[in-house]
Design an enzyme around this catalytic site. Structure first.
Site, PDB file in Angstrom:
ATOM      1  N   ILE A 149      22.773 -10.964  22.769  1.00 51.11           N
ATOM      2  CA  ILE A 149      22.001 -11.115  21.948  1.00 51.11           C
ATOM      3  C   ILE A 149      21.957 -11.958  20.410  1.00 51.11           C
ATOM      4  O   ILE A 149      20.998 -12.100  19.754  1.00 51.11           O
ATOM      5  CB  ILE A 149      22.301  -9.799  20.616  1.00 51.11           C
ATOM      6  CG1 ILE A 149      23.670  -8.921  20.846  1.00 51.11           C
ATOM      7  CG2 ILE A 149      21.279  -8.666  21.907  1.00 51.11           C
ATOM      8  CD1 ILE A 149      23.613  -7.847  19.545  1.00 51.11           C
ATOM      9  N   GLY A 150      22.871 -12.705  20.345  1.00 56.80           N
ATOM     10  CA  GLY A 150      23.590 -14.131  19.594  1.00 56.80           C
ATOM     11  C   GLY A 150      25.225 -13.882  19.914  1.00 56.80           C
ATOM     12  O   GLY A 150      24.972 -14.256  20.691  1.00 56.80           O
ATOM     13  N   GLU A 206      30.760 -16.819  15.296  1.00 57.94           N
ATOM     14  CA  GLU A 206      31.728 -18.553  14.748  1.00 57.94           C
ATOM     15  C   GLU A 206      32.468 -18.326  16.583  1.00 57.94           C
ATOM     16  O   GLU A 206      32.933 -19.300  16.953  1.00 57.94           O
ATOM     17  CB  GLU A 206      32.319 -18.060  13.975  1.00 57.94           C
ATOM     18  CG  GLU A 206      33.821 -19.015  13.728  1.00 57.94           C
ATOM     19  CD  GLU A 206      33.679 -20.145  13.156  1.00 57.94           C
ATOM     20  OE1 GLU A 206      32.248 -20.222  13.472  1.00 57.94           O
ATOM     21  OE2 GLU A 206      34.198 -20.579  13.574  1.00 57.94           O
ATOM     22  N   ASP A 248      31.607 -12.220   0.739  1.00 61.42           N
ATOM     23  CA  ASP A 248      30.337 -12.329   1.313  1.00 61.42           C
ATOM     24  C   ASP A 248      28.919 -11.411   1.929  1.00 61.42           C
ATOM     25  O   ASP A 248      28.577 -11.421   3.075  1.00 61.42           O
ATOM     26  CB  ASP A 248      30.579 -12.936   3.532  1.00 61.42           C
ATOM     27  CG  ASP A 248      29.777 -13.473   3.425  1.00 61.42           C
ATOM     28  OD1 ASP A 248      29.047 -14.374   2.572  1.00 61.42           O
ATOM     29  OD2 ASP A 248      29.960 -14.174   4.670  1.00 61.42           O
TER      30      ASP A 248
HETATM   31  O1  ACK Z   1      20.025 -10.482  13.393  1.00 52.66           O
HETATM   32  P1  ACK Z   1      20.552  -9.802  15.042  1.00 52.66           P
HETATM   33  O2  ACK Z   1      19.915  -9.262  15.914  1.00 52.66           O
HETATM   34  O3  ACK Z   1      22.203  -8.992  14.505  1.00 52.66           O
HETATM   35  O4  ACK Z   1      21.216 -10.921  15.501  1.00 52.66           O
HETATM   36  C1  ACK Z   1      22.638 -10.822  15.317  1.00 52.66           C
HETATM   37  C2  ACK Z   1      23.688 -11.520  16.497  1.00 52.66           C
HETATM   38  O5  ACK Z   1      23.838  -9.887  16.770  1.00 52.66           O
HETATM   39  C3  ACK Z   1      24.622 -12.457  15.647  1.00 52.66           C
HETATM   40  O6  ACK Z   1      25.364 -11.363  15.107  1.00 52.66           O
HETATM   41  C4  ACK Z   1      23.384  -9.102  16.069  1.00 52.66           C
HETATM   42  N1  ACK Z   1      24.373  -8.489  15.862  1.00 52.66           N
HETATM   43  C5  ACK Z   1      25.871  -8.330  15.690  1.00 52.66           C
HETATM   44  N2  ACK Z   1      26.125  -7.421  15.257  1.00 52.66           N
HETATM   45  C6  ACK Z   1      25.825  -6.159  16.264  1.00 52.66           C
HETATM   46  C7  ACK Z   1      25.421  -4.599  16.156  1.00 52.66           C
HETATM   47  N3  ACK Z   1      26.742  -3.987  15.672  1.00 52.66           N
HETATM   48  N4  ACK Z   1      24.124  -4.247  16.682  1.00 52.66           N
HETATM   49  C8  ACK Z   1      23.614  -4.890  16.764  1.00 52.66           C
HETATM   50  N5  ACK Z   1      23.101  -6.839  16.949  1.00 52.66           N
HETATM   51  C9  ACK Z   1      24.067  -7.183  16.523  1.00 52.66           C
HETATM   52  C10 ACK Z   1      23.201  -9.599  15.257  1.00 52.66           C
END
Ligand code: ACK
Length: 884
Positions: A562-563, A566, A681
């Site tokens: 999903i993303g 770092e 942050d």
């Molecule tokens: O904006 P997004 O969809 O939400 O893209 C970023 C990506 O991962 C990189 O940080 C998503 N993300 C991070 N932690 C979570 C979480 N706990 N549940 C769902 N999405 C997450 C974040």
């Protein structure tokens, strides 16, 4: 002027039919193929779109149509039947060789059923005049359509000239003898509309002036926006407006068991489409949305507020046997505090009763106790609260995994009150009753010491010398400066209470630094600050395993990426722990080939997150460290990060929903600041939002938080700081405190209300630092409630002590939510501008040639018009503006 004769059945009788091609030169009777071709074509076209309502469809009338032809030898009906023996009402005329044709065909009266714009769809064939030998002189290739409005059927006997012409109808395709031979059916379809209509109905008339036409079908209809359910509101069947560009605003009504904050409305277009939905309904508490209806929550499930999306299972140790529950009742002997949300588990007080004193000295008290008889789960740790009797406001919390503890640094001969509570997965139990123990006086301590030491003259001499040295220290006032750790042995002998005061006075001077004081793995702080910095562990692995559960990789199913973070990819997936229900989770992975420092920093986030337990802080499920890849597993937040989510849903939420999001973030931050954790942050990109619009603070870390934030820029002092979100004192001299987090919170408020707008737009970081230093503050977002903007300005006070604390922010937002009318007063455009001026007027306005240029330079170009309208057309005039 000609009139028609008395109404009568004058169309050609079904027993004397003619073909669609006309009586001349085509055969007199329509061949069967013509009929079959027509029937097949027409039947497939029979179904009209759901936004069209037929007033007449000649194809579906089984009996006589009752239309009139004049003169009688003009239009005639072909009495054919289709393959099902249903009549086909086709009218034809073909007097192409005769001069001065004027043949009228009149429909019967058609009710318009309340519609003020109607449509007429004609299907017809028309003979190409060129293909008629000798017919060119008189032959026509068009016919005319007329209408006449009347309230009832009695207006039929009217004069020709009373009819209003709708249009001359020409064929797109006319047919020839050749087409007949090839059995090609060149059927034309033409649609015309008429309106506004003002009477209850109308007649149509078709005038032939010498063409060869077969009128195969006539369909008259109006358009409507068909009844729909959108956002849980029912919008009724709505007839479109009389005007072809008109949008009719229609109010929706909430479906059963739903409520609204902003009444739902939609707009019905002239084409019969629903456009621009505004407002919505939500299933009331105790009901959830399913297929556009509100379904009751089943027993065992509840929904506390219309804003929650679905019914949730009762939290642990609570139940409901009723349908439509808005909360669940705690099981016997389990409790929930009044201030706890209904989503909170009920816990049983596992009170600790058996507290025994151990060794008591002049500065310390040791205690031991027994595990409670019936703990509600495995005890994760104990929390011991103690304070000097009658000084309850200044207490210390110690956490212990053992059933013993020693409180140190106490005053001699003083009574201390102790309370202990246990924590299990269900949360904290209640504190035990108060236990009081007294430290021993110095004299007793000294005598007991002396009894064990041989009394020799040397010791007396040493004592005297020591005393003299201590007096020297005291007189020079250096105790506090020498630092309590180093000075303690000396200060204690001379004046034990000085250690105490020394420790406190330091804490008061710099409250932010006291949180890191640390002793034997347990924090020992005044107040309730209990966050433990994982840096203080020599072995970072120990910190991770102290605060995070190890998960076996086989329990995790990774579903999709999903993303990117770092340290590696972020994935979504599922976690199935033995004996537990499967959970959707987010999984952060550590990419292969990492260095030891990267691994430490990566897991540092888990060591921090694992210490928090709050509905508005992202919840850590655990870590995978024993196999590769190393992973951090957290709860899954369906809507991802808040900034992206808001940008995607610009303008879609009610003010209350936005305030609800802000309230959640503030509650999470209050919890963090109570724990002594400074986030550094805080920004909408570091908030995650789930499908219930619950916001949770995320992105914890040590130095790395700022390292991996693309917004963080290097300052002149070498640190990396997200300038736009950071308080001036943190930028200038790295003074990061909960008060600087409050500043960032104000920026998050601004981001939320402006649906993810970038703070200070495209101004450079340097310009932002300069502008903020000079007193400039972000102007109110559009349509921002005045109360919210005031709160933002409070968070951006230069003096950090004047900023509100997070608990005050939570209280303030709660008040606004309880009293939504307080959110109705918006910051108006002119005061948005005056804020700009008041804060920003000094920003080098002399350097600009025009007001527009100056406003553009400060990214406020969109206010140029307002300035001009109010007479501020030159920089001189702007320079004169006062706040009033
Ligand atoms: O904006 P997004 O969809 O939400 O893209 C970023 C990506 O991962 C990189 O940080 C998503 N993300 C991070 N932690 C979570 C979480 N706990 N549940 C769902 N999405 C997450 C974040």
């Amino acid at each position: 002027m000609r009139g028609w004769g008395p109404p009568g059945r004058s169309a050609a009788s079904p027993s004397a039919p003619a073909s669609p091609a006309g009586r001349y030169p085509a055969p007199r009777r329509a061949p069967l193929w013509t009929c079959l071709l027509l029937c097949a074509a027409l039947r497939t076209l029979l179904a009209s779109p759901s936004n069209e309502v037929n007033l007449l469809d000649s194809r579906t009338v089984m009996g006589d149509l009752g239309w009139i032809a004049f003169p009688k030898n003009g239009w005639e009906e072909i009495g054919e039947v289709d393959e099902n023996y249903a009549p086909i009402h086709t009218y034809q005329v073909c007097k192409v060789m005769e001069q001065n044709q004027n043949n009228w065909l009149l429909t019967s009266w058609i009710s318009n059923e309340g519609a003020s714009r109607i449509f007429i769809e004609l299907k017809f064939t028309l003979r190409d005049c060129n293909s008629l030998p000798g017919g060119l002189g008189t032959c026509k290739e068009t016919f005319n359509m007329y209408y006449f409005e009347s309230d009832d059927e009695h207006g039929r006997n009217i004069k020709e000239n009373q009819y209003i012409k709708i249009d001359t109808i020409a064929a797109d395709e006319s047919f020839t003898e050749l087409d007949l031979g090839d059995r090609v059916m060149k059927l034309n379809t033409e649609v015309r509309d008429v309106g506004p209509l003002s009477k209850a109905g109308f007649y149509l008339a078709f005038q032939d002036l010498g063409a060869c036409i077969a009128l195969v079908s006539v369909r008259v209809y109006y358009k409507r926006c068909p009844s729909v359910v959108r956002h849980l509101a029912v919008f009724p069947d709505t007839i479109t407006g009389a005007d072809s560009s008109q949008l009719l605003e229609v109010a929706g009504s909430c479906v059963n068991h739903s409520v609204t904050e902003e009444p739902p409305r939609m707009h019905c277009s002239a084409e019969g489409e629903w456009l621009v939905p505004i407002g919505k309904c939500m299933c009331k508490a105790g009901y959830e949305e399913k297929n556009g209806t509100c379904q009751v929550c089943r027993p065992g499930f509840f929904k506390a507020s219309p804003h929650s999306q679905s019914c949730s299972k009762c939290p642990p140790h609570s139940y409901t046997q009723e349908e439509a529950s808005t909360s669940c009742v705690c099981e016997k002997d389990y409790f929930r505090r009044e201030s706890d949300p209904p989503t909170m588990a009920c816990t049983t007080p596992s009170p600790i009763t058996n507290v025994k004193k151990g060794k008591i000295a002049k500065n310390s008290i040791s205690l031991s106790w027994q595990e409670p008889d019936r703990p509600n789960g495995i005890i994760l740790e104990y929390e011991i609260k103690y304070f000097e009797k009658d000084q309850e406001t200044s207490y210390t919390i110690i956490k212990s995994k053992e059933t013993t503890m020693t409180a140190e640094g106490l005053k001699p001969a003083s009574v201390y009150v102790f309370q202990i509570r246990a924590r299990t997965a269900a949360g904290y139990g209640v504190f035990s009753r108060r236990f009081e123990f007294e430290t021993i006086p110095v004299s007793v301590a000294a005598s007991s010491d002396q009894s064990q030491i041989p009394i020799i003259a040397v010791s007396v001499t040493v004592g005297v010398i020591l005393l003299a040295v201590v007096m020297g220290f005291l007189l020079s006032g250096s105790c506090c400066e020498c630092g309590c750790g180093r000075a303690s042995s000396l200060c204690a002998v001379a004046h034990p209470s000085l250690i105490w005061r020394c420790g406190y006075s330091k804490a008061k001077q710099d409250p932010e630094e006291e949180k890191m004081h640390f002793h034997n793995g347990h924090i020992k702080l005044p107040g309730v600050r209990t966050y433990i910095d994982p840096h203080t562990y020599e072995d970072p692995n120990q910190a991770v395993h102290e605060f995070a559960k190890e998960i076996e990789a086989s329990c995790i199913t990774i579903e999709r990426v999903i993303g990117a973070g770092e340290f590696g990819e972020v994935c979504s997936g599922r976690l199935k722990l033995p004996g537990k229900r499967e959970l959707p989770v987010a999984i952060k992975t550590l990419k292969v080939g990492y260095t030891e420092k990267q691994r430490r920093d990566f897991l540092g986030e888990a060591s921090i997150m694992g210490q928090f337990d709050h509905p508005n802080i992202i919840h850590l499920e655990g870590v995978v460290t024993k196999s590769k890849p190393v992973m951090i597993v957290t709860e899954y937040m369906e809507n991802g990060s808040l900034d992206t989510f808001l940008k995607k849903n610009d303008g879609q939420f009610t003010v209350i929903q936005l305030v609800g999001m802000l309230r959640g973030i503030a509650a999470g931050m209050k919890y963090l600041s109570d724990m002594g954790y400074v986030h550094r942050d805080l920004a909408a990109r570091n908030i995650l939002i789930n499908s219930n619009l619950v916001c949770k603070v995320s992105d914890f870390g040590l130095s790395r938080v700022l390292e991996d934030d693309p917004e963080a820029a290097y300052t002149t002092r070498g640190g990396k700081i997200p300038i736009r979100w950071t308080a001036p004192e943190a930028i200038a001299f790295r003074k990061f405190t909960s008060a600087s987090d409050v500043w960032s919170y104000g920026i998050v408020m601004w981001e939320v209300v402006s649906y993810g707008e970038r703070p200070y737009w495209e101004m450079t970081n340097q310009d932002v630092i300069k502008a903020v230093e000079e007193g400039y503050r972000l102007p109110s977002p559009m349509d921002c409630p005045a109360a919210l903007y005031q709160l933002m300005l409070d968070c951006w006070q230069k003096d950090r002590n004047s900023r509100p604390k997070f608990d005050e922010i939570v209280n303030m937002l709660d008040k606004l939510i309880r009293n939504p009318s307080s959110l109705k007063t918006l910051v108006n455009a002119s005061s948005r501008v005056s804020t700009l001026l008041a804060e920003h007027g000094s920003l080098g306005s002399g350097a600009y040639r025009s007001v527009g240029e100056w406003l553009e330079a400060i990214k406020m170009g969109r206010y140029t018009e307002i300035f001009m309208e109010n007479g501020y057309s030159s920089m001189d005039a702007v320079a004169q503006v006062t706040l009033e």
